[in-house]
Design a protein around this motif. Structure first.
Motif, PDB file in Angstrom:
ATOM      1  N   SER A   1      -5.070  18.440 -10.943  1.00 51.42           N
ATOM      2  CA  SER A   1      -6.518  18.338 -11.048  1.00 51.42           C
ATOM      3  C   SER A   1      -7.081  17.496  -9.920  1.00 51.42           C
ATOM      4  O   SER A   1      -6.606  16.381  -9.670  1.00 51.42           O
ATOM      5  N   MET A   2      -8.107  18.016  -9.283  1.00 49.41           N
ATOM      6  CA  MET A   2      -8.791  17.245  -8.236  1.00 49.41           C
ATOM      7  C   MET A   2      -9.543  16.062  -8.826  1.00 49.41           C
ATOM      8  O   MET A   2      -9.756  15.065  -8.153  1.00 49.41           O
ATOM      9  N   MET A   3      -9.922  16.158 -10.090  1.00 48.19           N
ATOM     10  CA  MET A   3     -10.629  15.055 -10.760  1.00 48.19           C
ATOM     11  C   MET A   3      -9.728  13.828 -10.884  1.00 48.19           C
ATOM     12  O   MET A   3     -10.207  12.715 -10.976  1.00 48.19           O
ATOM     13  N   ILE A   4      -8.430  14.037 -10.874  1.00 45.78           N
ATOM     14  CA  ILE A   4      -7.488  12.935 -10.988  1.00 45.78           C
ATOM     15  C   ILE A   4      -6.968  12.521  -9.613  1.00 45.78           C
ATOM     16  O   ILE A   4      -6.849  11.334  -9.314  1.00 45.78           O
ATOM     17  N   SER A   5      -6.668  13.488  -8.767  1.00 43.26           N
ATOM     18  CA  SER A   5      -6.062  13.151  -7.473  1.00 43.26           C
ATOM     19  C   SER A   5      -7.068  12.620  -6.454  1.00 43.26           C
ATOM     20  O   SER A   5      -6.720  11.768  -5.631  1.00 43.26           O
ATOM     21  N   ALA A   6      -8.297  13.077  -6.470  1.00 39.63           N
ATOM     22  CA  ALA A   6      -9.295  12.615  -5.491  1.00 39.63           C
ATOM     23  C   ALA A   6      -9.553  11.115  -5.576  1.00 39.63           C
ATOM     24  O   ALA A   6      -9.564  10.441  -4.539  1.00 39.63           O
ATOM     25  N   PRO A   7      -9.729  10.539  -6.787  1.00 36.42           N
ATOM     26  CA  PRO A   7      -9.925   9.081  -6.843  1.00 36.42           C
ATOM     27  C   PRO A   7      -8.727   8.294  -6.306  1.00 36.42           C
ATOM     28  O   PRO A   7      -8.894   7.243  -5.695  1.00 36.42           O
ATOM     29  N   MET A   8      -7.508   8.815  -6.509  1.00 39.26           N
ATOM     30  CA  MET A   8      -6.328   8.138  -5.969  1.00 39.26           C
ATOM     31  C   MET A   8      -6.371   8.120  -4.454  1.00 39.26           C
ATOM     32  O   MET A   8      -6.118   7.094  -3.832  1.00 39.26           O
ATOM     33  N   TRP A   9      -6.707   9.244  -3.851  1.00 35.11           N
ATOM     34  CA  TRP A   9      -6.791   9.324  -2.395  1.00 35.11           C
ATOM     35  C   TRP A   9      -7.878   8.398  -1.860  1.00 35.11           C
ATOM     36  O   TRP A   9      -7.688   7.729  -0.843  1.00 35.11           O
ATOM     37  N   ILE A  10      -9.004   8.366  -2.538  1.00 36.53           N
ATOM     38  CA  ILE A  10     -10.106   7.497  -2.113  1.00 36.53           C
ATOM     39  C   ILE A  10      -9.699   6.034  -2.219  1.00 36.53           C
ATOM     40  O   ILE A  10      -9.912   5.247  -1.289  1.00 36.53           O
ATOM     41  N   CYS A  11      -9.086   5.673  -3.330  1.00 35.97           N
ATOM     42  CA  CYS A  11      -8.657   4.282  -3.547  1.00 35.97           C
ATOM     43  C   CYS A  11      -7.660   3.838  -2.485  1.00 35.97           C
ATOM     44  O   CYS A  11      -7.814   2.776  -1.872  1.00 35.97           O
ATOM     45  N   VAL A  12      -6.644   4.651  -2.252  1.00 31.56           N
ATOM     46  CA  VAL A  12      -5.624   4.298  -1.252  1.00 31.56           C
ATOM     47  C   VAL A  12      -6.242   4.253   0.138  1.00 31.56           C
ATOM     48  O   VAL A  12      -5.921   3.365   0.942  1.00 31.56           O
ATOM     49  N   SER A  13      -7.152   5.150   0.440  1.00 32.05           N
ATOM     50  CA  SER A  13      -7.810   5.159   1.749  1.00 32.05           C
ATOM     51  C   SER A  13      -8.647   3.901   1.970  1.00 32.05           C
ATOM     52  O   SER A  13      -8.648   3.337   3.065  1.00 32.05           O
TER      53      SER A  13
ATOM     54  N   ILE B   1       0.842  -1.206   0.000  1.00 30.46           N
ATOM     55  CA  ILE B   1       0.000   0.000   0.000  1.00 30.46           C
ATOM     56  C   ILE B   1       0.875   1.252   0.000  1.00 30.46           C
ATOM     57  O   ILE B   1       0.602   2.206  -0.727  1.00 30.46           O
ATOM     58  N   THR B   2       1.921   1.245   0.795  1.00 25.97           N
ATOM     59  CA  THR B   2       2.810   2.405   0.864  1.00 25.97           C
ATOM     60  C   THR B   2       3.462   2.669  -0.486  1.00 25.97           C
ATOM     61  O   THR B   2       3.487   3.810  -0.961  1.00 25.97           O
ATOM     62  N   LEU B   3       3.983   1.624  -1.118  1.00 26.40           N
ATOM     63  CA  LEU B   3       4.626   1.801  -2.422  1.00 26.40           C
ATOM     64  C   LEU B   3       3.623   2.198  -3.501  1.00 26.40           C
ATOM     65  O   LEU B   3       3.933   3.004  -4.383  1.00 26.40           O
ATOM     66  N   THR B   4       2.424   1.663  -3.421  1.00 26.33           N
ATOM     67  CA  THR B   4       1.374   2.053  -4.363  1.00 26.33           C
ATOM     68  C   THR B   4       1.023   3.523  -4.187  1.00 26.33           C
ATOM     69  O   THR B   4       0.892   4.264  -5.170  1.00 26.33           O
ATOM     70  N   PHE B   5       0.893   3.954  -2.942  1.00 28.39           N
ATOM     71  CA  PHE B   5       0.584   5.353  -2.638  1.00 28.39           C
ATOM     72  C   PHE B   5       1.663   6.288  -3.189  1.00 28.39           C
ATOM     73  O   PHE B   5       1.371   7.288  -3.849  1.00 28.39           O
TER      74      PHE B   5
END
Length: 107
Positions: free
Chosen positions: A62-74, A46-50
């Motif tokens: 863009s928040m449209m790109i970064s928000a899904p990453m944060w949600i997925c990792v969370s 998870i750490t390396l993926t993050f």
């Protein structure tokens, strides 16, 4: 059951992004608890993926790109830490089995 209780602290610690993986590795260095090792591999993945996704996505402002990453990792992090707290060794969805295979030398 005794193996799970002995390795639970290291397992939970491994999900503290970044430094927690290394702390858990040092906690598990002597006894090599299989339960803790499983969660250390998951936490490291998870750490390396993050970090990897963060490096790639940081190029886009863009928040449209970064928000899904944060949600997925969370979601992956939550799944992993709750699995460790409950005493289970269920791989994280989608990538957990890959983490176990890629980091099998970490025990």
């Amino acid at each position: 059951m005794n193996t799970i209780e002995e390795g639970k602290t290291a397992a939970i610690t491994s999900y503290i992004l970044g430094i927690g993986v290394f702390i858990a590795m040092s906690m598990n260095a002597e006894d090599k608890n299989p339960y803790a090792s499983f969660h250390i591999r998951q936490g490291l993945g998870i750490t390396l993926t993050f970090i990897s996704l963060g490096l790639i996505i940081s190029n886009f402002d863009s928040m449209m790109i970064s928000a899904p990453m944060w949600i997925c990792v969370s979601v992956l992090w939550s799944y992993g830490i709750f699995s460790a707290i409950k005493g289970e060794t269920r791989p994280i969805p989608l990538v957990g089995n890959l983490y176990q295979k890629w980091f099998k030398s970490i025990s």
